[in-house]
Design a protein around this motif. Structure first.
Motif, PDB file in Angstrom:
ATOM      1  N   TYR A   1       0.831  -1.197   0.000  1.00 29.97           N
ATOM      2  CA  TYR A   1       0.000   0.000   0.000  1.00 29.97           C
ATOM      3  C   TYR A   1       0.872   1.255   0.000  1.00 29.97           C
ATOM      4  O   TYR A   1       0.600   2.222  -0.727  1.00 29.97           O
ATOM      5  N   PHE A   2       1.917   1.243   0.804  1.00 22.70           N
ATOM      6  CA  PHE A   2       2.835   2.379   0.859  1.00 22.70           C
ATOM      7  C   PHE A   2       3.486   2.604  -0.508  1.00 22.70           C
ATOM      8  O   PHE A   2       3.592   3.748  -0.981  1.00 22.70           O
ATOM      9  N   GLU A   3       3.910   1.542  -1.145  1.00 25.31           N
ATOM     10  CA  GLU A   3       4.532   1.654  -2.461  1.00 25.31           C
ATOM     11  C   GLU A   3       3.571   2.256  -3.486  1.00 25.31           C
ATOM     12  O   GLU A   3       3.958   3.093  -4.303  1.00 25.31           O
TER      13      GLU A   3
ATOM     14  N   ILE B   1       0.453   6.411   6.663  1.00 26.25           N
ATOM     15  CA  ILE B   1       0.914   6.516   5.277  1.00 26.25           C
ATOM     16  C   ILE B   1       0.742   7.932   4.757  1.00 26.25           C
ATOM     17  O   ILE B   1       1.610   8.448   4.038  1.00 26.25           O
ATOM     18  N   ARG B   2      -0.343   8.611   5.146  1.00 25.95           N
ATOM     19  CA  ARG B   2      -0.501  10.014   4.756  1.00 25.95           C
ATOM     20  C   ARG B   2       0.642  10.846   5.311  1.00 25.95           C
ATOM     21  O   ARG B   2       1.168  11.736   4.639  1.00 25.95           O
ATOM     22  N   LEU B   3       1.020  10.571   6.560  1.00 31.96           N
ATOM     23  CA  LEU B   3       2.135  11.279   7.179  1.00 31.96           C
ATOM     24  C   LEU B   3       3.446  10.926   6.496  1.00 31.96           C
ATOM     25  O   LEU B   3       4.277  11.803   6.209  1.00 31.96           O
ATOM     26  N   ALA B   4       3.630   9.650   6.213  1.00 34.73           N
ATOM     27  CA  ALA B   4       4.902   9.173   5.666  1.00 34.73           C
ATOM     28  C   ALA B   4       5.228   9.777   4.309  1.00 34.73           C
ATOM     29  O   ALA B   4       6.396  10.038   3.992  1.00 34.73           O
ATOM     30  N   ILE B   5       4.200  10.014   3.490  1.00 37.19           N
ATOM     31  CA  ILE B   5       4.482  10.576   2.167  1.00 37.19           C
ATOM     32  C   ILE B   5       4.565  12.099   2.199  1.00 37.19           C
ATOM     33  O   ILE B   5       4.878  12.729   1.189  1.00 37.19           O
TER      34      ILE B   5
ATOM     35  N   GLU C   1      13.241   8.855   3.620  1.00 33.41           N
ATOM     36  CA  GLU C   1      13.881   8.011   4.635  1.00 33.41           C
ATOM     37  C   GLU C   1      13.071   8.017   5.932  1.00 33.41           C
ATOM     38  O   GLU C   1      12.841   6.972   6.540  1.00 33.41           O
ATOM     39  N   GLU C   2      12.624   9.212   6.350  1.00 36.12           N
ATOM     40  CA  GLU C   2      11.820   9.295   7.563  1.00 36.12           C
ATOM     41  C   GLU C   2      10.473   8.615   7.355  1.00 36.12           C
ATOM     42  O   GLU C   2       9.964   7.928   8.249  1.00 36.12           O
ATOM     43  N   GLY C   3       9.901   8.776   6.161  1.00 37.87           N
ATOM     44  CA  GLY C   3       8.623   8.141   5.866  1.00 37.87           C
ATOM     45  C   GLY C   3       8.699   6.632   5.987  1.00 37.87           C
ATOM     46  O   GLY C   3       7.814   5.995   6.576  1.00 37.87           O
TER      47      GLY C   3
ATOM     48  N   ALA D   1       7.653   1.610   9.144  1.00 35.54           N
ATOM     49  CA  ALA D   1       8.216   0.455   9.852  1.00 35.54           C
ATOM     50  C   ALA D   1       7.810   0.473  11.327  1.00 35.54           C
ATOM     51  O   ALA D   1       7.487  -0.570  11.903  1.00 35.54           O
ATOM     52  N   ALA D   2       7.806   1.668  11.942  1.00 37.28           N
ATOM     53  CA  ALA D   2       7.406   1.780  13.347  1.00 37.28           C
ATOM     54  C   ALA D   2       5.933   1.428  13.513  1.00 37.28           C
ATOM     55  O   ALA D   2       5.545   0.743  14.484  1.00 37.28           O
ATOM     56  N   TYR D   3       5.107   1.889  12.580  1.00 37.99           N
ATOM     57  CA  TYR D   3       3.676   1.537  12.632  1.00 37.99           C
ATOM     58  C   TYR D   3       3.486   0.031  12.542  1.00 37.99           C
ATOM     59  O   TYR D   3       2.696  -0.549  13.291  1.00 37.99           O
TER      60      TYR D   3
END
Length: 209
Positions: free
Chosen positions: A108-110, A177-181, A186-188, A193-195
């Motif tokens: 989903y992230f990809e 995922i909204r936050l990560a993108i 790298e932080e995303g 991974a933490a989630y």
């Protein structure tokens, strides 16, 4: 009588096909404009101009911007449900559940990274109460699918607890995922991974008061 009805239906088909094609063109143009400038700046007049139709024609298909975003979101949701169903169908124990969930999150992230328009459609949904309700309802559906897989592992003794956890896990996943993108790549990736680590701990249970 049948031949008359058939002829009548045949006469309608070209119009129906043209309408379907026009709707697809409108949605494609709206997606392009959202990808370029975000959903907040999307204007119906720009969609009409890009699609080469009058604003009146556009309103015949979509009465406002919310209606456009809703259809785009619903199409994403239908695809997502198919991916979730496929990803969880072979779950039979905790190991397979953990593996399937991890793969789903990564996939989903990809997809979202590859299609940033999804982020902007999400943004438009957060600002509209009706569309926000659609997003929450979709998280409930996805959460129910995850809960079903979790009950294969944990049984039905804590059904309500499992359903609540699965719903929350999925809604928090969307938010992550909204936050990560929205941050550096790298932080995303680290946030996702933490989630996953937190979600997998809850998925593993056991579900006890």
């Amino acid at each position: 009588m049948n031949s008359i009805a058939t002829a009548s239906a045949a006469r309608k088909n070209p119009t129906q096909e043209r309408s379907k094609a026009r709707v697809e063109l409108i949605l494609e143009c709206a997606s392009e404009l959202i990808a370029r400038g975000g959903s907040d700046s999307l204007k119906m007049s720009e969609v009409a101009a890009r699609a080469g139709i009058s604003i009146g024609s556009l309103y015949q298909y979509f009465p406002d911007k919310s209606a456009l975003i809703r259809v785009l979101a619903e199409r994403i949701n239908v695809h997502s449900r198919g991916c979730i169903e496929e990803g969880l169908k072979d779950v039979h124990d905790l190991a397979s559940l953990r593996r399937a969930f991890s793969v789903l999150v990564d996939r989903y992230f990809e997809i979202v990274v590859a299609r940033p328009v999804m982020r902007d459609i999400w943004s438009g949904m957060q600002a509209d109460k009706q569309l926000l309700g659609l997003q929450i309802a979709e998280s409930r559906i996805a959460g129910a699918m995850l809960a079903e897989a979790m009950r294969k592992v944990h049984g039905d003794a804590q059904r309500e607890r499992i359903e609540q956890s699965a719903f929350l896990i999925w809604e928090l996943g969307e938010a992550t995922i909204r936050l990560a993108i929205g941050v550096a790549s790298e932080e995303g990736a680290a946030l996702v991974a933490a989630y996953k680590r937190m979600a997998l701990r809850e998925i593993a249970g056991p579900f006890e008061d």
